[in-house]
Design a protein around this motif. Structure first.
Motif, PDB file in Angstrom:
ATOM      1  N   LEU A 140       4.112  -0.847   3.649  1.00  0.00           N
ATOM      2  CA  LEU A 140       2.813  -0.043   3.682  1.00  0.00           C
ATOM      3  C   LEU A 140       4.695   0.597   3.518  1.00  0.00           C
ATOM      4  N   PHE A 141       4.034   2.267   2.219  1.00  0.00           N
ATOM      5  CA  PHE A 141       5.172   3.006   1.833  1.00  0.00           C
ATOM      6  C   PHE A 141       4.069   4.814   2.472  1.00  0.00           C
ATOM      7  N   TYR A 142       4.407   5.708   2.984  1.00  0.00           N
ATOM      8  CA  TYR A 142       3.934   6.617   3.743  1.00  0.00           C
ATOM      9  C   TYR A 142       5.386   7.368   3.407  1.00  0.00           C
ATOM     10  N   ILE A 143       4.559   8.485   2.718  1.00  0.00           N
ATOM     11  CA  ILE A 143       5.144   9.147   1.397  1.00  0.00           C
ATOM     12  C   ILE A 143       4.364  10.906   2.264  1.00  0.00           C
ATOM     13  N   ALA A 144       5.341  11.633   2.815  1.00  0.00           N
ATOM     14  CA  ALA A 144       4.637  13.061   3.001  1.00  0.00           C
ATOM     15  C   ALA A 144       5.413  14.103   2.342  1.00  0.00           C
ATOM     16  N   MET A 145       5.363  14.270   1.404  1.00  0.00           N
ATOM     17  CA  MET A 145       5.269  15.729  -0.271  1.00  0.00           C
ATOM     18  C   MET A 145       5.657  16.722   0.754  1.00  0.00           C
ATOM     19  N   GLU A 146       5.479  17.640   1.255  1.00  0.00           N
ATOM     20  CA  GLU A 146       5.455  19.096   1.822  1.00  0.00           C
ATOM     21  C   GLU A 146       6.593  19.422   2.545  1.00  0.00           C
ATOM     22  N   LYS A 196       1.114  -1.387  -0.339  1.00  0.00           N
ATOM     23  CA  LYS A 196       0.051   0.239  -0.288  1.00  0.00           C
ATOM     24  C   LYS A 196       0.466   1.441   0.214  1.00  0.00           C
ATOM     25  N   VAL A 197       0.711   2.416  -0.983  1.00  0.00           N
ATOM     26  CA  VAL A 197       1.512   3.602  -0.929  1.00  0.00           C
ATOM     27  C   VAL A 197       0.223   4.310  -0.184  1.00  0.00           C
ATOM     28  N   HIS A 198       0.232   5.805   0.805  1.00  0.00           N
ATOM     29  CA  HIS A 198      -0.266   6.371   0.953  1.00  0.00           C
ATOM     30  C   HIS A 198       0.384   7.549   1.264  1.00  0.00           C
ATOM     31  N   VAL A 199       0.410   8.575   0.720  1.00  0.00           N
ATOM     32  CA  VAL A 199       0.367  10.097   0.879  1.00  0.00           C
ATOM     33  C   VAL A 199      -0.113  11.112   1.320  1.00  0.00           C
ATOM     34  N   GLU A 200       0.346  11.972   2.067  1.00  0.00           N
ATOM     35  CA  GLU A 200      -0.528  13.205   1.970  1.00  0.00           C
ATOM     36  C   GLU A 200       0.667  14.266   1.621  1.00  0.00           C
ATOM     37  N   GLY A 201       0.237  15.346   2.738  1.00  0.00           N
ATOM     38  CA  GLY A 201       1.020  17.041   2.567  1.00  0.00           C
ATOM     39  C   GLY A 201       2.115  16.223   3.741  1.00  0.00           C
ATOM     40  N   SER A 202       1.831  16.417   4.834  1.00  0.00           N
ATOM     41  CA  SER A 202       2.380  16.294   5.737  1.00  0.00           C
ATOM     42  C   SER A 202       1.985  16.150   6.890  1.00  0.00           C
ATOM     43  N   ILE A 211      -5.677  -6.341   0.279  1.00  0.00           N
ATOM     44  CA  ILE A 211      -5.140  -4.825   0.345  1.00  0.00           C
ATOM     45  C   ILE A 211      -5.493  -4.200  -0.956  1.00  0.00           C
ATOM     46  N   SER A 212      -6.626  -3.327  -0.768  1.00  0.00           N
ATOM     47  CA  SER A 212      -7.141  -2.278  -2.169  1.00  0.00           C
ATOM     48  C   SER A 212      -5.184  -1.595  -2.070  1.00  0.00           C
ATOM     49  N   ASN A 213      -4.804  -1.464  -3.880  1.00  0.00           N
ATOM     50  CA  ASN A 213      -4.118  -1.098  -4.555  1.00  0.00           C
ATOM     51  C   ASN A 213      -3.898   0.077  -4.548  1.00  0.00           C
ATOM     52  N   GLU A 214      -5.463   1.171  -4.914  1.00  0.00           N
ATOM     53  CA  GLU A 214      -5.482   2.511  -4.635  1.00  0.00           C
ATOM     54  C   GLU A 214      -4.275   2.897  -3.555  1.00  0.00           C
ATOM     55  N   LEU A 216      -0.475   4.882  10.292  1.00  0.00           N
ATOM     56  CA  LEU A 216      -1.513   4.635   9.674  1.00  0.00           C
ATOM     57  C   LEU A 216      -1.450   3.193   9.219  1.00  0.00           C
ATOM     58  N   PHE A 217       0.028   2.452   9.438  1.00  0.00           N
ATOM     59  CA  PHE A 217      -0.177   1.013   9.574  1.00  0.00           C
ATOM     60  C   PHE A 217      -1.763   0.204  10.088  1.00  0.00           C
ATOM     61  N   SER A 218      -2.059   0.684  11.000  1.00  0.00           N
ATOM     62  CA  SER A 218      -2.762   0.249  11.915  1.00  0.00           C
ATOM     63  C   SER A 218      -4.219   1.135  11.120  1.00  0.00           C
ATOM     64  N   GLU A 219      -4.737   2.158  11.220  1.00  0.00           N
ATOM     65  CA  GLU A 219      -5.720   2.571  10.574  1.00  0.00           C
ATOM     66  C   GLU A 219      -5.929   2.192   9.758  1.00  0.00           C
ATOM     67  N   LEU A 220      -5.162   1.835   8.930  1.00  0.00           N
ATOM     68  CA  LEU A 220      -5.445   0.937   7.285  1.00  0.00           C
ATOM     69  C   LEU A 220      -5.831  -0.301   7.624  1.00  0.00           C
ATOM     70  N   GLU A 221      -5.578  -1.077   8.496  1.00  0.00           N
ATOM     71  CA  GLU A 221      -6.020  -2.528   8.868  1.00  0.00           C
ATOM     72  C   GLU A 221      -5.068  -3.787   7.857  1.00  0.00           C
ATOM     73  N   MET A 222      -3.237  -2.636   7.955  1.00  0.00           N
ATOM     74  CA  MET A 222      -2.289  -3.504   7.168  1.00  0.00           C
ATOM     75  C   MET A 222      -2.313  -4.733   7.878  1.00  0.00           C
ATOM     76  N   GLU A 223      -2.187  -4.706   9.131  1.00  0.00           N
ATOM     77  CA  GLU A 223      -2.011  -5.569   9.652  1.00  0.00           C
ATOM     78  C   GLU A 223      -2.914  -7.129   9.452  1.00  0.00           C
TER      79      GLU A 223
END
Length: 134
Positions: free
Chosen positions: A55-61, A21-27, A127-130, A39-46
């Motif tokens: 999970l790949f977490y990216i904070a762009m800003e 899963k990839v999760h992207v947010e500003g900051s 887990i959704s690929n979106e 987020l791993f827990s929130e997205l129920e990755m376990e």
């Protein structure tokens, strides 16, 4: 851009029962790793059968990112494995190649998942690929 990442996840998952899963947010006010763990827990990755979600977490800003892997995969990958992927992603990011960096990380993680968690004929996408965002 998103399509390229989603396709990389889909292609990688064809060879493994692992889930990415990839999760992207500003900051985030949290450190990238801590935010990723939350987020791993929130997205129920376990909730994967073999505990092999990544999970790949990216904070762009804030130009931060983290890779969070479940206990199933962390038990079998060699020491320093995630650091190697982080380093190769960081090199791409430094050159402004954000999408390429994420794709490279997904593909590298996929190699380990394929080795330790090969695709099963009864595999289903747990887990959704979106790409998720906040």
């Amino acid at each position: 851009k998103e399509k390229k990442i989603i396709e990389a996840i889909g292609q990688t998952e064809l060879a493994t029962s692992g889930e990415m899963k990839v999760h992207v947010e500003g900051s985030s006010e949290q450190v990238a790793f801590e935010r990723g763990v939350a987020l791993f827990s929130e997205l129920e990755m376990e909730n994967t059968a073999q505990r092999n979600g990544v999970l790949f977490y990216i904070a762009m800003e804030t130009h931060q990112f983290a890779i969070i892997a479940d206990e199933g995969i962390n038990k079998v990958v060699p020491s320093g494995f995630w650091n190697e992927i982080t380093d190769s992603m960081r090199e791409e990011f430094k050159q402004g190649n954000i999408v390429e960096g994420i794709v490279k990380g997904v593909e590298q993680a996929g190699l380990a998942l394929k080795e330790h968690f090969p695709y099963q004929s009864d595999d289903r996408n747990e887990i959704s690929n979106e790409i998720s965002t906040d």
